[in-house]
Design an enzyme around this catalytic site. Structure first.
Site, short mmCIF file in Angstrom:
data_model
loop_
_atom_site.label_atom_id
_atom_site.label_comp_id
_atom_site.label_asym_id
_atom_site.label_seq_id
_atom_site.Cartn_x
_atom_site.Cartn_y
_atom_site.Cartn_z
N ASP A 1 41.92 45.29 38.44
CA ASP A 1 42.11 44.55 39.68
C ASP A 1 41.91 43.06 39.39
OD1 ASP A 1 41.85 45.12 42.94
OD2 ASP A 1 40.80 43.31 42.31
N HIS B 1 40.25 40.91 40.82
CA HIS B 1 38.89 40.44 41.08
C HIS B 1 37.88 41.25 40.28
CE1 HIS B 1 41.19 39.54 44.87
NE2 HIS B 1 40.77 38.34 44.51
N ASP C 1 46.98 43.55 42.66
CA ASP C 1 46.82 42.15 43.03
C ASP C 1 46.80 41.23 41.80
OD1 ASP C 1 44.39 43.28 42.32
OD2 ASP C 1 43.32 42.61 44.10
N HIS D 1 34.06 46.49 44.88
CA HIS D 1 33.12 45.40 45.19
C HIS D 1 31.86 45.91 45.89
CE1 HIS D 1 36.00 42.55 43.84
NE2 HIS D 1 36.85 42.73 44.85
#
Length: 390
Positions: free
Chosen positions: A195, A197, A287, A159
């Site tokens: 991931d 996200h 995740d 990120h």
């Protein structure tokens, strides 16, 4: 249902040193402590006796280290010490102003950089180790020491954007490794991020270039504030020379193993076959698993193993079998370690699973996900020039 049987033995003899997957790790990365609060907020409302440990905590990674050292995959791995990145290396992806901001934040002792992202004593040193360890892992491949390398790192990085922190991330470990590969002569690099996200920071770093294909399979979470303005939607496809080289695959909640396998085969595989990269980077986060507190995608060990296998097949076709694996999220303290084990089994292309899944089964509805994947494919054929014939 969970199986109580003991793990079956390896189905193939342990590989020779040149065939093993090289794990890069340094215990100094455990020094990052994001604190306690209500989940990842750092807030104490005053009326709770027990606060959450921040989800991005050292325990999750301790279990990843231990399962790889003592689990049945151990004979297939070699271990290598990481190192801190030098400040000059960080400037290949990040702005000097942002690096100075982090240095100053570290000097003050503690700072909240954005929601959920806390730089505390020990955090900066751990972040430098995560970046340098990832650079060491990719250099292992670039220098011809092996084809498979895994950067077991924290804090995570995907990120983190060129000029600011985001989503628990300070330095973009994968982005730095991709840039080093380009600087070392690899003409084209493909990044596949699984991931839960959107890998927005890595995407932003290469959003306007055509020599890096960034692909992200994630749940549809949208923007979460000023630090994360990107939505991760299918229409964020790059700009300028990079138009068409950022491909987002936002998947419905609960997509599960079959849904992810379909997305890999129908979207990721044909895109990479068209792009023909000289290096593959697999950015992993557990995740996306069925039991993670930070995601809802319902992957099990079987799904992670299949993704690893597909990536290995792509590497065999396009990058002489070379894959860099970079760790990101994954916040269930025990199941994340199991899913990591399964992913690396797939990357190693082992003949049979080495570990039973201790938790799955989890129900899934892959038919809806398959319809979404088909719609994304149609959208790409209309809007992405190099994918009009997929």
């Amino acid at each position: 249902m969970a199986s109580e049987s003991s793990p079956p033995p390896a189905q193939a003899p342990p590989p020779g040193p040149g065939d093993k997957l090289a794990v890069f790790w340094h215990e100094g990365m455990l020094d990052h402590d994001a604190g306690r609060g209500v989940f990842d907020s750092g807030r104490d409302p005053g009326f709770l006796d027990v606060l959450d440990q921040h989800p991005e905590n050292a325990d999750r990674v301790r279990n990843m280290v231990s399962i790889l050292r003592r689990g049945p995959i151990a004979p297939f791995l070699s271990w290598h010490s990481g190192r801190p990145a030098h400040a000059s290396e960080l400037l290949s992806f990040h702005s000097s102003e942002y690096i100075e901001e982090l240095v100053q934040a570290n000097a003050t002792g503690a700072k909240k950089l954005c929601e959920g992202t806390f730089l505390n004593p020990g955090s900066w040193g751990a972040a430098l180790l995560a970046a340098g360890t990832t650079l060491s892992a990719v250099k292992h491949i670039l220098d011809g020491h092996g084809n498979l390398a895994y950067a077991l790192v924290r804090p995570p990085g995907h990120h983190s954007q060129p000029d600011h922190a985001d989503g628990y991330c300070f330095l973009n470990n994968a982005g730095l490794a991709v840039q080093l590969a380009l600087d070392s002569g690899r003409a084209k690099v493909a990044v596949v991020d699984i991931d839960v996200h959107y890998g927005n920071g890595t995407a932003e770093g290469f959003y306007r270039t055509d020599n890096v294909l960034t692909m992200s399979l994630h749940m549809r979470h949208g923007s979460w504030g000023p630090s994360h303005p990107q939505s991760g939607s299918v229409d964020e496809i790059g700009e300028g020379k990079g138009l068409g080289y950022n491909l987002n695959i936002p998947l419905p909640n609960g997509s599960g193993d079959a849904g992810y396998e379909y997305a890999m085969n129908e979207l990721v595989v044909p895109a990479i076959d068209k792009f023909q990269p000289q290096l593959l980077v697999l950015v992993i986060g557990q995740d996306s698993s069925a039991f993670d507190p930070n995601g809802r995608q319902c992957l099990t060990m079987e799904g992670y193993r299949k993704i690893g296998q597909i990536m290995r097949s792509l590497a065999n076709r396009h990058s002489s079998g070379q894959i860099l694996v970079v760790q990101e999220g994954g916040y269930h303290i025990t199941y994340s370690a199991y899913c990591l084990h399964a992913t690396l089994e797939g990357v190693l292309d082992l003949e049979a699973p080495l570990l039973d899944d201790p938790i799955a089964y989890y129900p899934e509805d892959e038919k809806y996900t398959m319809r979404v994947v088909d719609m994304i494919r149609s959208c790409w054929k209309e809007s992405v020039p190099f994918l009009k014939e997929i």
